[in-house]
Design a protein around this motif. Structure first.
Motif, PDB file in Angstrom:
ATOM      1  N   LYS B   2      16.146 -92.469 -76.572  1.00 39.65           N
ATOM      2  CA  LYS B   2      16.364 -92.827 -77.008  1.00 39.65           C
ATOM      3  C   LYS B   2      17.413 -91.201 -78.397  1.00 39.65           C
ATOM      4  CE  LYS B   2      15.253 -94.489 -81.117  1.00 39.65           C
ATOM      5  NZ  LYS B   2      14.390 -94.547 -82.603  1.00 39.65           N
ATOM      6  N   ASN B   3      18.511 -91.759 -78.965  1.00 38.12           N
ATOM      7  CA  ASN B   3      19.323 -90.828 -78.982  1.00 38.12           C
ATOM      8  C   ASN B   3      19.229 -90.040 -81.196  1.00 38.12           C
ATOM      9  OD1 ASN B   3      20.542 -90.585 -76.786  1.00 38.12           O
ATOM     10  ND2 ASN B   3      22.359 -91.687 -77.531  1.00 38.12           N
ATOM     11  N   ILE B   4      18.944 -88.676 -81.078  1.00 38.11           N
ATOM     12  CA  ILE B   4      18.676 -88.824 -82.494  1.00 38.11           C
ATOM     13  C   ILE B   4      19.763 -88.505 -83.394  1.00 38.11           C
ATOM     14  CG2 ILE B   4      18.495 -86.029 -82.065  1.00 38.11           C
ATOM     15  CD1 ILE B   4      16.597 -87.410 -84.700  1.00 38.11           C
ATOM     16  N   LEU B   5      20.891 -88.077 -82.060  1.00 42.12           N
ATOM     17  CA  LEU B   5      21.969 -88.202 -83.069  1.00 42.12           C
ATOM     18  C   LEU B   5      23.372 -88.506 -82.275  1.00 42.12           C
ATOM     19  CD1 LEU B   5      23.459 -86.603 -85.223  1.00 42.12           C
ATOM     20  CD2 LEU B   5      24.313 -84.569 -83.140  1.00 42.12           C
ATOM     21  N   GLU B   6      24.300 -89.308 -82.664  1.00 41.52           N
ATOM     22  CA  GLU B   6      25.542 -89.406 -81.581  1.00 41.52           C
ATOM     23  C   GLU B   6      26.766 -89.426 -82.541  1.00 41.52           C
ATOM     24  OE1 GLU B   6      24.656 -93.479 -81.300  1.00 41.52           O
ATOM     25  OE2 GLU B   6      23.202 -93.332 -80.047  1.00 41.52           O
ATOM     26  N   VAL B   7      27.778 -88.005 -81.377  1.00 39.03           N
ATOM     27  CA  VAL B   7      29.032 -87.610 -82.498  1.00 39.03           C
ATOM     28  C   VAL B   7      29.711 -88.177 -82.078  1.00 39.03           C
ATOM     29  CG1 VAL B   7      29.763 -85.965 -82.773  1.00 39.03           C
ATOM     30  CG2 VAL B   7      27.185 -85.376 -83.621  1.00 39.03           C
ATOM     31  N   GLN B   8      30.884 -89.621 -82.387  1.00 36.91           N
ATOM     32  CA  GLN B   8      31.856 -90.067 -82.279  1.00 36.91           C
ATOM     33  C   GLN B   8      33.437 -89.733 -83.528  1.00 36.91           C
ATOM     34  OE1 GLN B   8      32.468 -91.910 -79.972  1.00 36.91           O
ATOM     35  NE2 GLN B   8      30.334 -92.649 -79.426  1.00 36.91           N
ATOM     36  N   ASN B   9      33.806 -89.203 -81.972  1.00 37.18           N
ATOM     37  CA  ASN B   9      35.367 -88.510 -81.736  1.00 37.18           C
ATOM     38  C   ASN B   9      35.167 -88.106 -83.223  1.00 37.18           C
ATOM     39  OD1 ASN B   9      38.285 -88.451 -80.947  1.00 37.18           O
ATOM     40  ND2 ASN B   9      38.091 -90.567 -82.871  1.00 37.18           N
ATOM     41  N   LEU B  10      34.912 -87.085 -83.561  1.00 37.23           N
ATOM     42  CA  LEU B  10      34.707 -86.178 -84.585  1.00 37.23           C
ATOM     43  C   LEU B  10      36.359 -85.107 -84.469  1.00 37.23           C
ATOM     44  CD1 LEU B  10      33.238 -84.990 -87.469  1.00 37.23           C
ATOM     45  CD2 LEU B  10      32.016 -82.655 -86.060  1.00 37.23           C
ATOM     46  N   GLN B  11      36.477 -85.567 -86.170  1.00 36.33           N
ATOM     47  CA  GLN B  11      37.699 -84.561 -86.099  1.00 36.33           C
ATOM     48  C   GLN B  11      37.448 -83.553 -87.605  1.00 36.33           C
ATOM     49  OE1 GLN B  11      41.182 -87.310 -85.016  1.00 36.33           O
ATOM     50  NE2 GLN B  11      39.862 -88.541 -84.466  1.00 36.33           N
ATOM     51  N   PHE B  71      23.113 -89.673 -87.198  1.00 36.03           N
ATOM     52  CA  PHE B  71      22.162 -89.298 -87.322  1.00 36.03           C
ATOM     53  C   PHE B  71      20.764 -90.285 -87.545  1.00 36.03           C
ATOM     54  CE2 PHE B  71      18.701 -86.917 -89.323  1.00 36.03           C
ATOM     55  CZ  PHE B  71      18.039 -86.131 -88.693  1.00 36.03           C
ATOM     56  N   ALA B  72      20.052 -90.504 -86.910  1.00 33.07           N
ATOM     57  CA  ALA B  72      18.798 -90.723 -86.795  1.00 33.07           C
ATOM     58  C   ALA B  72      19.132 -92.269 -87.934  1.00 33.07           C
ATOM     59  CB  ALA B  72      17.641 -91.023 -87.492  1.00 33.07           C
ATOM     60  N   GLY B  73      19.678 -93.915 -86.979  1.00 33.53           N
ATOM     61  CA  GLY B  73      20.498 -94.162 -87.889  1.00 33.53           C
ATOM     62  C   GLY B  73      21.523 -94.271 -89.438  1.00 33.53           C
ATOM     63  N   LYS B  74      21.728 -93.394 -88.725  1.00 35.12           N
ATOM     64  CA  LYS B  74      22.687 -93.115 -90.337  1.00 35.12           C
ATOM     65  C   LYS B  74      24.044 -92.246 -91.089  1.00 35.12           C
ATOM     66  CE  LYS B  74      22.787 -91.754 -94.994  1.00 35.12           C
ATOM     67  NZ  LYS B  74      21.674 -93.692 -95.794  1.00 35.12           N
ATOM     68  N   ASP B  75      25.460 -92.746 -90.849  1.00 40.34           N
ATOM     69  CA  ASP B  75      26.550 -91.911 -90.720  1.00 40.34           C
ATOM     70  C   ASP B  75      26.526 -90.528 -91.485  1.00 40.34           C
ATOM     71  OD1 ASP B  75      28.686 -91.649 -90.416  1.00 40.34           O
ATOM     72  OD2 ASP B  75      30.011 -92.261 -90.276  1.00 40.34           O
ATOM     73  N   LEU B  76      26.346 -89.447 -90.270  1.00 47.60           N
ATOM     74  CA  LEU B  76      25.847 -88.358 -92.163  1.00 47.60           C
ATOM     75  C   LEU B  76      28.202 -88.374 -92.647  1.00 47.60           C
ATOM     76  CD1 LEU B  76      24.149 -85.838 -90.302  1.00 47.60           C
ATOM     77  CD2 LEU B  76      23.643 -87.683 -91.644  1.00 47.60           C
ATOM     78  N   VAL B  77      28.898 -89.124 -91.968  1.00 48.57           N
ATOM     79  CA  VAL B  77      30.567 -88.371 -92.378  1.00 48.57           C
ATOM     80  C   VAL B  77      30.006 -89.424 -94.178  1.00 48.57           C
ATOM     81  CG1 VAL B  77      33.335 -89.399 -92.599  1.00 48.57           C
ATOM     82  CG2 VAL B  77      30.862 -88.174 -90.156  1.00 48.57           C
ATOM     83  N   LYS B  78      29.624 -90.901 -93.825  1.00 47.81           N
ATOM     84  CA  LYS B  78      29.500 -91.267 -95.420  1.00 47.81           C
ATOM     85  C   LYS B  78      28.425 -90.903 -96.433  1.00 47.81           C
ATOM     86  CE  LYS B  78      32.405 -95.142 -93.585  1.00 47.81           C
ATOM     87  NZ  LYS B  78      31.703 -95.415 -91.714  1.00 47.81           N
ATOM     88  N   ALA B  79      27.465 -90.002 -96.185  1.00 48.42           N
ATOM     89  CA  ALA B  79      26.367 -89.309 -96.787  1.00 48.42           C
ATOM     90  C   ALA B  79      26.727 -88.817 -97.937  1.00 48.42           C
ATOM     91  CB  ALA B  79      25.517 -88.576 -95.930  1.00 48.42           C
ATOM     92  N   THR B  80      26.044 -88.980 -99.570  1.00 51.57           N
ATOM     93  CA  THR B  80      26.556 -89.008-100.917  1.00 51.57           C
ATOM     94  C   THR B  80      25.415 -86.677-100.252  1.00 51.57           C
ATOM     95  OG1 THR B  80      24.265 -89.110-101.132  1.00 51.57           O
ATOM     96  CG2 THR B  80      26.113 -90.423-101.818  1.00 51.57           C
ATOM     97  N   GLU B  81      26.319 -86.461-101.027  1.00 53.54           N
ATOM     98  CA  GLU B  81      25.749 -85.066-101.296  1.00 53.54           C
ATOM     99  C   GLU B  81      23.757 -84.732-101.400  1.00 53.54           C
ATOM    100  OE1 GLU B  81      26.935 -82.179-100.213  1.00 53.54           O
ATOM    101  OE2 GLU B  81      25.322 -80.569-101.105  1.00 53.54           O
TER     102      GLU B  81
END
Ligand SMILES: Nc1ncnc2c1ncn2[C@@H]1O[C@H](COP(=O)(O)OP(=O)(O)OP(=O)(O)O)[C@@H](O)[C@H]1O
Ligand SMILES: Nc1ncnc2c1ncn2[C@@H]1O[C@H](COP(=O)(O)OP(=O)(O)OP(=O)(O)O)[C@@H](O)[C@H]1O
Ligand code: SF4
Ligand code: SF4
Ligand SMILES: [Mg+2]
Ligand SMILES: [Mg+2]
Lengths: 329, 331
Positions: B2-11, B71-81
């Motif tokens: 299982k993946n803990i982290l999946e980074v997709q097309n990060l810019q 990360f573990a099912g959550k998109d960190l790009v959209k996470a709040t501070e």
């Protein structure tokens, strides 16, 4: 200019720091960062200095260029004892000796452009002005593998490795004779490391530069140095030509160091026999009796806790500080 | 796995006074649970910015401009501070490349290690103190009781780095991002720290992203390696793929430029000539073409797509196109 064969002579150098607190309260302690170290560097030579983190390498460099006042011992540069020179008396020597600092983040002024950082020593020592100054800066930037356009940017806009090259360009700006390179390439990737090391070698060939090269990448130190000193906790453990050191290390610490080098080859990495050191690194604040390596040394015997082993010439040009050097080799 | 982290097309870009610096230009990779991957590549190629993006620690004028970080099912790009504060130093911890700027000069070393332990793990002051001292001892700092009362400037470069490592490991994170964690350390201590990281991986299944210039270190610790150049991934594969069957000319150059300690005679090192492109104006085609001895016309005009060489080994180079001339890796 005088022509002493020996450019730098360091005699029984000591640098102690006074520390006054303990985490649970406590009394004053002396931290012996450099404790009786002697070596010389010939003109045009590169002396490598390796050793455990915190063993005093940077402190030696900083004491040589008098950023720190030596606690005892002397520093002789080109025949002149500079240990107790005043700041003004030091000025001509500041131009002849430069240091490339270990921390590329802390050592560059963040409010100055890269061009002005490199230009500052040019101004201090009145080397050039106007267009000539600008050309020198651009040439230096190109020399260290940066673009001329980078002159107008600020340090925080650069990566760690790029900043290190700015530091090198700055050190070269005053055309020094002697450069202390404190981990100049650890922040660089291997292909740029090769560029910088080739650059340092070319400068040495062209200008007859002399280097004290501090690093912990032993393969690079071997590559660039004529002789190498291995330090452990403020003292030299072994000193000899780089070829001899790698072929025939005599001190137990050097043996462990060489065996711990990570090899860039998965098969060898998996099969390599390592000497894994055990035991605690003693603190420079609690001086240990006898040999400072004895808490981790697999060969330590009774004598090792009784007397401090002196650095002795065991074979021609090969110096080792170990009581049992003949027994274990 | 299982993946803990999946980074997709990060810019990620920096909007500076002279224009947009495209520091990370579309990067995709995964990290499995309990897996250690290595990221290598030229200085300035975007390794640190990639990890700062994952941690959401970019400072102005840096900004994530595209992609996702799962990360573990959550998109960190959209996470709040606020969510990020809970994750940082707890589920993901990072060992920073520059210990001096990430240690606070006005607090003692001990207090800085204790603080997150009290905040995230809810340890009492005395428990945190004991743990801080234990961690300092674990990373090989002698007299930890005394040392903990000192300030960062009183530590040597390598000791500061070990303090950072102690801080990062003390919270037993799910993901550890280590940015050049051992560059300032002597190899005997480095071996000790790498052992510590491997232990963490085995005991509590921590995943590791190890960023380093030292190909020896990745060969020892990582099972997979990502090679970056000018903000993109040019090749990735198992460590065996990268060391024994590299397919991108940049990877060839990287492997050629390492000095070999066994070398009898002093040989001149073989650097990759030239400089990486200015990320203010990244070239339209392959970012490596100005330095590539195999560059073709198409390389200047079009960005090479990824060619899958195996399910995990891929490289972005026109030489891998079926129409391209056959080129061997030189020595
Ligand atoms: N300004 C200072 N005040 C107090 N102690 C210091 C100071 N500078 C260095 N030290 C101490 O002196 C010892 C030697 O430090 P130094 O920076 O010379 O080590 P180093 O060999 O360069 O290590 P590294 O490889 O980690 O850079 C360390 O124990 C350090 O904590
Ligand atoms: N604050 C900033 N403003 C402008 N550009 C930046 C900033 N921070 C980083 N960059 C640029 O982003 C690019 C990527 O930098 P990054 O620090 O990620 O490199 P790196 O791969 O970690 O390099 P190194 O190995 O030297 O640490 C570099 O070209 C750098 O110039
Ligand atoms: S003197 Fe003794 S403890 Fe020190 S290195 Fe030699 S054998 Fe080991
Ligand atoms: S795509 Fe072209 S320029 Fe880029 S690495 Fe391949 S051959 Fe070289
Ligand atoms: Mg140092
Ligand atoms: Mg970086």
């Amino acid at each position: 200019m005088s022509r002493n064969k020996v450019l730098l002579q360091v005699n029984s150098l000591k640098k102690y720091f006074h520390i006054s607190r303990g985490f649970f309260g406590g009394d004053k302690t002396v931290l012996k960062a450099v404790d009786d170290v002697s070596f010389h560097i010939n003109r045009g030579e590169t002396l490598g200095l390796v050793g455990e983190s915190g063993c005093g390498k940077t402190t030696i460099g900083r004491t040589i260029i008098k950023l720190y006042e030596a606690t005892a011992g002397s520093i002789v540069f080109d025949g002149q004892d500079i240990t107790h020179l005043s700041q003004t008396e030091m000025l001509p020597y500041r131009k002849r000796m430069q240091m490339i600092f270990q921390d590329p983040y802390a050592s560059l002024n963040s409010r100055m452009t890269v061009g002005d950082i490199i230009g500052e020593p040019i101004d201090i020592h009145n080397i050039a002005k106007g267009q000539e100054r600008k050309e020198i800066i651009q040439e230096l930037l190109n020399k260290v593998g940066l673009n001329s356009e980078h002159a107008n940017r600020y340090p925080h806009e650069f990566s760690g490795g790029q900043r290190q090259r700015i530091g090198i360009a700055r050190a070269l700006a005053v055309q020094p004779e002697f450069i202390i390179c404190d981990e100049p390439i650890s922040a660089l990737d291997v292909s740029i490391q090769a560029q910088v090391v080739n650059l340092l070698e070319d400068l040495q060939n062209d200008l007859g530069l002399t280097y004290l090269f501090i690093a912990h990448d032993l393969s690079m130190v071997k590559h660039i140095s004529n002789r190498v000193g291995v330090m452990y906790l403020g003292k030299l453990a072994e000193l000899t030509t780089s070829k001899e050191l790698y072929k025939k290390p005599l001190h137990p610490y050097t043996k462990a160091l060489l065996s711990a080098i990570p090899v860039p080859d998965p098969k060898t990495a998996d099969s390599k026999q390592r000497i894994i050191l055990e035991g605690d690194v003693p603190s420079p604040m609690n001086p240990l009796s006898g040999c400072r390596f004895r808490t981790r040394c697999p060969y330590a015997g009774n004598i090792c806790s009784e007397t401090v082993p002196e650095l002795q010439e065991v074979e021609s040009g090969h110096w080792v500080a170990c009581h049992l050097v003949h027994k274990i080799n | 796995m299982k993946n803990i982290l999946e980074v997709q097309n990060l810019q990620t870009s920096f909007f500076t006074h002279v224009g947009e610096v495209k520091a990370v230009g579309g990067v995709s990779f995964q990290v499995g649970v309990g897996e250690a991957i290595g990221i290598v590549g030229e200085s300035g190629c975007g390794k640190s910015v990639t990890s700062l993006s994952i941690m959401r620690l970019l400072t102005y004028p840096g900004q994530i401009v595209g992609g996702s970080i799962n990360f573990a099912g959550k998109d960190l790009v959209k996470a709040t501070e606020k969510e990020m504060q809970r994750i940082r130093g707890n589920e993901i911890s990072m060992i920073f490349q520059d210990p001096m700027t990430s240690l606070n000069p006005v607090f003692t070393i001990g207090n800085q290690i204790m603080e997150p332990l009290m905040r995230h793990q809810k340890l009492s002051r005395s428990e945190a103190k004991a743990k801080a001292i234990e961690m300092l001892r674990l990373v090989g700092i002698p007299s930890p009781e005394k040392r903990a009362a000192q300030y960062p400037h009183e530590f040597s470069g390598g000791m500061r780095q070990r303090v950072m490592i102690a801080m990062a490991l003390s919270c037993q994170p799910k993901l550890l991002i280590a940015d050049e964690p051992t560059t300032a350390l002597d190899v005997t201590i480095q071996a000790q720290i790498l052992e510590l990281m491997k232990e963490l991986k085995e005991k509590i299944n921590t995943s590791i992203i190890l960023i380093t210039h030292d190909l020896g270190v990745v060969a020892e610790v990582c099972s997979r390696i990502i090679v970056m150049y000018a903000g993109i991934i040019v090749e990735q594969g198992t460590r065996e793929d990268i060391f024994y069957n590299p397919r991108h000319p940049y990877t060839w150059g990287l492997l050629k430029s390492i000095p070999h300690i066994e070398a009898e005679k002093k040989e001149r090192l073989i650097p990759i000539d030239g400089q990486p492109p200015d990320l203010l104006k990244p070239p339209a085609g392959c970012p490596f073409y100005p330095r590539c001895e195999h560059a073709m016309e198409i390389c200047v005009e079009q960005r090479p797509p990824y060619t899958d060489l195996s399910p995990v080994h891929k490289a972005a180079c026109w030489l891998l196109h079926y129409n391209a001339p056959k080129v061997e890796r030189g020595n």
